[in-house]
Design an enzyme around this catalytic site. Structure first.
Site, mmCIF file in Angstrom:
data_model
loop_
_atom_site.group_PDB
_atom_site.id
_atom_site.type_symbol
_atom_site.label_atom_id
_atom_site.label_comp_id
_atom_site.label_asym_id
_atom_site.label_seq_id
_atom_site.Cartn_x
_atom_site.Cartn_y
_atom_site.Cartn_z
ATOM 1 C CD GLU A 94 -3.002 -1.055 2.258
ATOM 2 O OE1 GLU A 94 -2.824 -0.238 3.189
ATOM 3 O OE2 GLU A 94 -3.960 -1.835 2.227
ATOM 4 C CB CYS A 107 2.976 7.471 3.115
ATOM 5 S SG CYS A 107 3.389 6.220 4.349
ATOM 6 C CB CYS A 114 6.912 -5.442 8.596
ATOM 7 S SG CYS A 114 8.100 -4.329 9.403
ATOM 8 C CB CYS A 118 5.831 -2.445 15.685
ATOM 9 S SG CYS A 118 7.509 -1.870 15.319
ATOM 10 C CB CYS A 121 2.571 -1.743 13.154
ATOM 11 S SG CYS A 121 2.626 -1.355 11.395
ATOM 12 C CB CYS A 339 1.156 7.539 6.612
ATOM 13 S SG CYS A 339 2.555 7.205 5.584
#
Length: 346
Positions: A94, A107, A114, A118, A121, A339
């Protein structure tokens, strides 16, 4: 077995010039093709109108252009635009266009999924499937620039690497994409208008400084207390605050450029006075500014937005010690496009 065609954008300008010489053509033909690929951003060899049909056919037989496709576009009431970007292998990332009165900011994502964990997130809930190639990052910027011109009547002014993925875990490709974006052969954007946001990988922050990069650096800090930061960002057990501090001091000594700390305040997590004092202390080590971010909850769970009173306490404490601070309100709430908290909604 037929070999898979190579993506032509993996070739440098020099390699393209050499390719054309190897097939008995002029070297300058490689420069022309390079210009079509990067400055003009074409999607097909047939669009190269100053190249002969025979040469275009030869290129098509030997190469592909693995261009991204904006598979789905959502527009928010506040002008924010979220793109679901389909890659050549059908994976999706995205990107977001964030408009304000003075600027429009892209962004962009750097990984599919990832590398880090985290807990707040949405992207971290996805495993890292692969790194994005330089051209895939570049294409996101080109697509958002077109959207900025179409929907907001002005060119893209800024870029933040704050979408899906940890940019410093895709170091080589991120830097190559920025080189293309800032090159006169590419988009010609000033590196001063580009910010790479990292969750804090000390070794790679030092490498950025050693490589004398010209873009800006932001760090997702979220707590200056080690135990709290580990709860928010478990990988911080391996990348401790003392190590992070040392790498940021190294960055500043090498570059003389301020750090931006991205900082989300959550209810019952980092909303105590001790959290505020710890942040103020940490900010004094290296010249910096703090960007307090309004949280956009991804569910009804553990992470919830802190009260406005606590946000005001943070602002007052930072300003008291003359530490620049801004508050970034969540954008595109009606399309879930905050973002840095991007999620793959496939």
């Amino acid at each position: 077995m037929v070999s898979e065609k190579k993506d032509i954008r993996a070739l440098s300008k020099e390699e393209l010039r050499s390719f054309f010489e190897s097939i008995g053509d002029k070297a300058f033909r490689g420069t022309q093709v390079y210009d079509w690929l990067w400055s003009k951003g074409i999607h097909s060899f047939d669009d190269m109108t100053n190249i002969s049909k025979e040469t275009r056919k030869h290129l098509d037989e030997n190469f592909v252009i693995n261009h991204i496709k904006v598979d789905h576009l959502q527009k928010s009431n506040d002008g924010t635009i979220k793109n679901a970007v389909k890659l050549h292998d059908d994976l999706v990332v995205e990107s977001v266009l964030i408009p304000t009165k003075k600027r429009t900011t892209a962004c962009v994502s750097s990984q599919v999924g990832c590398s880090l964990d985290c807990t707040f997130c949405a992207t971290a809930k996805l495993k890292r499937m692969r790194n994005l190639n330089p051209d895939e990052i570049y294409d996101q910027v080109v697509a958002i620039d077109k959207e900025s011109r179409l929907y907001h009547d002005k060119p893209l002014s800024n870029i933040v690497f704050m979408g899906m993925g940890e940019p410093l875990m895709n170091y080589k490709n991120v830097l190559e994409s920025i080189e293309k974006i800032t090159s006169d052969d590419g988009l010609g954007m000033s590196p001063k208008r580009i910010t790479v946001s990292t969750s804090g990988v000390p070794k790679m922050i030092k490498k950025l400084a050693d490589d004398e990069v010209k873009f800006n650096l932001a760090v997702s800090l979220h707590s200056a207390i080690q135990e709290t930061r580990e709860q928010i960002m478990p990988f911080a057990k391996n990348f401790t605050l003392p190590d992070l501090r040392e790498s940021l001091e190294y960055w500043y000594n090498k570059t003389k450029r301020k750090i931006t700390y991205e900082y989300i305040v959550w209810k019952d997590i980092n909303d105590k006075w001790a959290d505020i004092e710890a942040l103020v202390t940490f900010c004094k080590y290296v010249p910096c500014k703090v960007n307090i971010i309004e949280y956009n909850p991804i569910d009804d769970g553990h992470f919830q937005q802190a009260s406005s009173i606590v946000i005001d306490d943070y602002i007052q404490a930072l300003e008291h010690d003359r530490i620049p601070v801004t508050v970034r309100r969540s954008r595109g709430k009606d399309i879930d496009a905050a973002c840095g908290q991007l999620a793959n909604k496939q």
